[in-house]
Design an enzyme around this catalytic site. Structure first.
Site, PDB file in Angstrom:
ATOM      1  N   HIS A  21      56.680  34.247  53.851  1.00 50.11           N
ATOM      2  CA  HIS A  21      57.908  34.788  54.143  1.00 50.11           C
ATOM      3  C   HIS A  21      58.864  33.549  54.316  1.00 50.11           C
ATOM      4  CE1 HIS A  21      56.385  38.780  54.773  1.00 50.11           C
ATOM      5  NE2 HIS A  21      56.672  38.973  53.379  1.00 50.11           N
ATOM      6  N   LYS A  25      57.904  29.588  55.497  1.00 47.47           N
ATOM      7  CA  LYS A  25      57.641  28.341  54.567  1.00 47.47           C
ATOM      8  C   LYS A  25      57.396  27.202  55.169  1.00 47.47           C
ATOM      9  CE  LYS A  25      59.699  31.009  50.764  1.00 47.47           C
ATOM     10  NZ  LYS A  25      58.923  31.648  50.675  1.00 47.47           N
ATOM     11  N   THR A  50      57.729  29.510  47.453  1.00 44.39           N
ATOM     12  CA  THR A  50      56.727  28.577  48.088  1.00 44.39           C
ATOM     13  C   THR A  50      55.820  27.742  47.678  1.00 44.39           C
ATOM     14  OG1 THR A  50      56.554  30.872  49.737  1.00 44.39           O
ATOM     15  CG2 THR A  50      54.417  29.396  49.738  1.00 44.39           C
ATOM     16  N   SER A  67      59.089  34.537  42.789  1.00 44.05           N
ATOM     17  CA  SER A  67      59.255  34.784  44.026  1.00 44.05           C
ATOM     18  C   SER A  67      58.918  36.228  44.395  1.00 44.05           C
ATOM     19  CB  SER A  67      60.653  34.439  44.525  1.00 44.05           C
ATOM     20  OG  SER A  67      61.642  35.461  44.236  1.00 44.05           O
ATOM     21  N   GLY A  68      58.558  36.325  45.818  1.00 38.17           N
ATOM     22  CA  GLY A  68      57.978  37.596  46.200  1.00 38.17           C
ATOM     23  C   GLY A  68      59.026  38.836  45.833  1.00 38.17           C
ATOM     24  N   ASP A  73      54.729  38.914  44.634  1.00 38.22           N
ATOM     25  CA  ASP A  73      53.614  39.554  45.165  1.00 38.22           C
ATOM     26  C   ASP A  73      52.788  40.332  44.310  1.00 38.22           C
ATOM     27  OD1 ASP A  73      54.629  38.483  47.647  1.00 38.22           O
ATOM     28  OD2 ASP A  73      55.760  40.012  47.939  1.00 38.22           O
ATOM     29  N   ASP A  93      55.839  37.309  57.935  1.00 36.15           N
ATOM     30  CA  ASP A  93      56.452  37.345  59.329  1.00 36.15           C
ATOM     31  C   ASP A  93      56.770  38.839  59.650  1.00 36.15           C
ATOM     32  OD1 ASP A  93      58.560  37.216  61.259  1.00 36.15           O
ATOM     33  OD2 ASP A  93      60.041  36.156  60.210  1.00 36.15           O
ATOM     34  N   HIS A 100      61.068  43.578  50.041  1.00 39.24           N
ATOM     35  CA  HIS A 100      60.093  43.702  49.102  1.00 39.24           C
ATOM     36  C   HIS A 100      58.624  44.210  49.881  1.00 39.24           C
ATOM     37  CE1 HIS A 100      59.550  39.538  50.227  1.00 39.24           C
ATOM     38  NE2 HIS A 100      58.287  39.660  49.698  1.00 39.24           N
ATOM     39  N   ASP A 103      56.009  45.865  48.085  1.00 40.55           N
ATOM     40  CA  ASP A 103      54.938  44.898  47.317  1.00 40.55           C
ATOM     41  C   ASP A 103      54.143  44.228  48.137  1.00 40.55           C
ATOM     42  OD1 ASP A 103      56.690  45.726  44.976  1.00 40.55           O
ATOM     43  OD2 ASP A 103      57.957  44.004  45.195  1.00 40.55           O
ATOM     44  N   ARG A 109      46.859  45.671  50.082  1.00 39.70           N
ATOM     45  CA  ARG A 109      45.753  46.903  49.908  1.00 39.70           C
ATOM     46  C   ARG A 109      44.846  46.469  48.775  1.00 39.70           C
ATOM     47  NH1 ARG A 109      45.655  49.964  45.813  1.00 39.70           N
ATOM     48  NH2 ARG A 109      44.326  51.996  46.130  1.00 39.70           N
TER      49      ARG A 109
END
Length: 156
Positions: A21, A25, A50, A67-68, A73, A93, A100, A103, A109
């Protein structure tokens, strides 16, 4: 093929996803620099910003996905399902809301479903990367999804 579980092998050279996050970073870049000698022997990928920042700051080659918040993700999760990611380092974080978040939860999971090592903080990342399993193959069992699908299709 009626086994409930199948054995998968994580090779000696790991496919490691690096994610952080925004507020983490700097920390993941420092961690990558500290562990550069280990990481350089593995294939590295990560979410967009990242991945770019790690490459720029450490010189480690990191394949970047989106990016996420733009689906990165989910891309990492898909690579886990495809058997192309063995290990996830995700400095998240816990004190900041993430747009997101669904995600992120889906990624966590799917890593659990596929029995993939995942570190959510520096201490866990340190324990994982300095484990004796980093230099060897590792066999782990996951649910036999083909059997599961076949049985579900027969009962529905």
């Amino acid at each position: 093929m009626n086994k409930d579980f199948i054995t998968l092998t994580i090779d000696k050279q790991k496919n490691i996803a690096l994610i952080a996050h925004d507020s983490k970073k700097k920390e993941i870049i420092e961690w990558c620099e500290e562990n550069k000698e280990i990481l350089k022997h593995h294939f590295l990928c990560g979410t967009g910003t990242t991945a770019k920042m790690i490459t720029d700051k450490t010189g480690l080659p990191v394949k970047g996905y989106n990016s996420g918040p733009l689906g990165g993700d989910q891309q990492i999760g898909a690579k886990i399902v495809e058997g192309r990611i063995d290990f996830v380092i995700f400095f998240s974080d816990p004190l900041a809301a993430q747009p997101h978040d669904p995600d992120v939860k889906a990624l966590l999971r799917i890593a659990q479903v596929y029995d993939i090592p995942i570190a959510n903080n520096r201490a866990t990342a340190d324990f994982l990367i300095h484990s004796s399993f980093m230099d060897t193959e590792y066999n782990h069992k996951i649910i036999n999804f083909n059997k599961n699908i076949r049985e579900r299709a027969e009962t529905l």
